[in-house]
Design a protein around this motif. Sequence first.
Motif, PDB file in Angstrom:
ATOM      1  N   PRO A   2     -18.393   2.395 -32.876  1.00 23.18           N
ATOM      2  CA  PRO A   2     -19.077   3.388 -31.876  1.00 23.18           C
ATOM      3  C   PRO A   2     -19.559   2.712 -30.577  1.00 23.18           C
ATOM      4  O   PRO A   2     -20.000   3.489 -29.517  1.00 23.18           O
ATOM      5  CB  PRO A   2     -20.081   4.140 -32.729  1.00 23.18           C
ATOM      6  N   THR A   3     -19.772   1.469 -30.563  1.00 19.30           N
ATOM      7  CA  THR A   3     -20.294   0.530 -29.423  1.00 19.30           C
ATOM      8  C   THR A   3     -19.328  -0.142 -28.528  1.00 19.30           C
ATOM      9  O   THR A   3     -19.605  -0.825 -27.720  1.00 19.30           O
ATOM     10  CB  THR A   3     -21.501  -0.386 -30.099  1.00 19.30           C
ATOM     11  N   VAL A   4     -18.077   0.080 -28.981  1.00 19.82           N
ATOM     12  CA  VAL A   4     -17.075  -0.590 -28.259  1.00 19.82           C
ATOM     13  C   VAL A   4     -16.554   0.269 -27.171  1.00 19.82           C
ATOM     14  O   VAL A   4     -16.141   1.347 -27.355  1.00 19.82           O
ATOM     15  CB  VAL A   4     -15.864  -1.053 -29.057  1.00 19.82           C
ATOM     16  N   LYS A   5     -16.137  -0.450 -25.910  1.00 20.68           N
ATOM     17  CA  LYS A   5     -15.882   0.261 -24.748  1.00 20.68           C
ATOM     18  C   LYS A   5     -14.297   0.577 -25.078  1.00 20.68           C
ATOM     19  O   LYS A   5     -13.700  -0.401 -25.444  1.00 20.68           O
ATOM     20  CB  LYS A   5     -15.938  -0.681 -23.562  1.00 20.68           C
ATOM     21  N   ASP A   6     -13.702   1.739 -25.092  1.00 23.65           N
ATOM     22  CA  ASP A   6     -12.396   2.244 -25.136  1.00 23.65           C
ATOM     23  C   ASP A   6     -11.805   2.681 -23.961  1.00 23.65           C
ATOM     24  O   ASP A   6     -10.500   2.794 -24.082  1.00 23.65           O
ATOM     25  CB  ASP A   6     -12.535   3.292 -26.371  1.00 23.65           C
ATOM     26  N   LYS A   7     -12.260   2.833 -23.174  1.00 25.95           N
ATOM     27  CA  LYS A   7     -11.538   3.232 -21.635  1.00 25.95           C
ATOM     28  C   LYS A   7     -11.578   2.252 -20.561  1.00 25.95           C
ATOM     29  O   LYS A   7     -12.232   1.574 -20.678  1.00 25.95           O
ATOM     30  CB  LYS A   7     -12.109   4.767 -21.366  1.00 25.95           C
TER      31      LYS A   7
END
Length: 131
Positions: free
Chosen positions: A40-45
Amino acid sequence: MERTIIFCMLFFCSSTALAAASHRALKYKQILQTIEKLEPTVKDKDVELLHTPENPVEGCVDTALSCFKNGTLQLQPLNSQVNATFTKAMRVFRIGMIFFIFQQCESSCESYKKKTPKEFLKSFAKLIQKV
């Protein structure tokens, strides 16, 4: 006397093998927990897609794990609020993921499809659970 020596040698060898196997299992469990915290803490965009090994053949598991290790270094935190959690997880990956490649695999990391960081982490978790 000989039986006692042989018994002691067998006991020592079996306990050493069990300790090594359980140590590796504990490392994998720690890495799996770290992946779950990191997701949940990872940048995905607006990030670079990562080569994501899926279903590696039997002799290529170590190569796939090293691909995941290299890919985790390219992950970015979602925002500054989760930076501490993200940094702690990255430390676990750097320290805990020491893999030895015993067999050279024909497929390289670049041969796998590129996916988003969250899909990358899900595939990583699947592989760790399989191992």
